[in-house]
Motif scaffolding. Structure first.
Motif, mmCIF file in Angstrom:
data_model
loop_
_atom_site.group_PDB
_atom_site.id
_atom_site.type_symbol
_atom_site.label_atom_id
_atom_site.label_comp_id
_atom_site.label_asym_id
_atom_site.label_seq_id
_atom_site.Cartn_x
_atom_site.Cartn_y
_atom_site.Cartn_z
ATOM 1 N N GLU A 32 -6.601 4.383 -9.128
ATOM 2 C CA GLU A 32 -7.529 5.388 -9.640
ATOM 3 C C GLU A 32 -8.495 4.706 -10.605
ATOM 4 O O GLU A 32 -8.084 3.899 -11.422
ATOM 5 N N ALA A 76 0.809 -1.225 0.000
ATOM 6 C CA ALA A 76 0.000 0.000 0.000
ATOM 7 C C ALA A 76 0.839 1.270 0.000
ATOM 8 O O ALA A 76 0.392 2.301 -0.511
ATOM 9 N N ASP A 77 2.059 1.207 0.528
ATOM 10 C CA ASP A 77 2.891 2.414 0.562
ATOM 11 C C ASP A 77 3.575 2.698 -0.771
ATOM 12 O O ASP A 77 4.238 3.717 -0.926
ATOM 13 N N ARG A 78 3.392 1.820 -1.765
ATOM 14 C CA ARG A 78 4.040 2.003 -3.069
ATOM 15 C C ARG A 78 3.058 2.148 -4.223
ATOM 16 O O ARG A 78 3.468 2.248 -5.375
ATOM 17 N N HIS A 79 1.754 2.145 -3.927
ATOM 18 C CA HIS A 79 0.772 2.157 -5.017
ATOM 19 C C HIS A 79 -0.381 3.098 -4.735
ATOM 20 O O HIS A 79 -0.743 3.340 -3.591
ATOM 21 N N GLU A 80 -0.941 3.594 -5.805
ATOM 22 C CA GLU A 80 -2.145 4.421 -5.756
ATOM 23 C C GLU A 80 -3.084 3.897 -6.835
ATOM 24 O O GLU A 80 -2.658 3.623 -7.955
#
Length: 73
Positions: free
Chosen positions: A67, A61-65
Motif C-alpha cells: 500500500e 505474492a500470496d503472503r504480502h500486500e
C-alpha cells in the motif's frame, strides 16, 4: 532531508514487478515454485539523481500486500 557525513538524500525511486521465482529463490523463501513473487527495487538518490543506497526485496505474492500513499497537492 538531513545530511550525514556530507551525504544528502533527496528522493527514492521504487520499482515493483511481479514474476515467477527462480528455483533457488523459491527454496530460500520456502514458497512453491509456481507462486509469483513481488520484486521491490528501491534506490535512494541525491538531488542529481545519483543512487546512494540500493535495495531489492523479494516477497512471495500470496503472503504480502503493498500500500502506498501520495500527496495530491
Amino acid at each position: 532531508m538531513k545530511a550525514r557525513k556530507g551525504v544528502r538524500f533527496n528522493h527514492v525511486v521504487e520499482q515493483i514487478t511481479a514474476r515467477m521465482p527462480s528455483a533457488d529463490e523459491a527454496k530460500k523463501l520456502a514458497m512453491p515454485k509456481n507462486t509469483p513473487l513481488l520484486a521491490v527495487f528501491g534506490a535512494v538518490r541525491d538531488a542529481s539523481g545519483r543512487p546512494l543506497v540500493v535495495v531489492e526485496v523479494l516477497l512471495p505474492a500470496d503472503r504480502h500486500e503493498l500500500e502506498d500513499a501520495y500527496p495530491v497537492s
